[in-house]
Design a protein around this motif. Structure first.
Motif: not given
Length: 71
Positions: A6-13
């Motif tokens: 989730a943290a990686g997806i938030f960072g990518f977003a």
């Protein structure tokens, strides 16, 4: 593990939003879709799905036999 995803997806977003990019696929990689995906993984993590802290093999204390200091 799901919290890291989730943290990686938030960072990518966040990077997509900062650079104002959709990577050529506006319906697939937009900020709102990635935020919803990140929230899904975060909700699954908080619901206890997957390996989290305190689950088997997750780094918690596991005593075999008698626990120390119990008399």
């Amino acid at each position: 593990m799901l919290a890291y995803i989730a943290a990686g997806i938030f960072g990518f977003a966040l990077l997509l939003d900062l650079f104002d990019s959709d990577l050529g696929a506006p319906d697939l990689f937009n900020v709102h879709t990635l935020l919803m995906l990140g929230l899904l993984f975060l909700a699954l993590y908080l619901a206890g799905v997957g390996r989290g802290p305190g689950t088997a093999g997750g780094g918690g204390r596991w005593y075999r036999g008698r626990r120390p200091g119990r008399g």
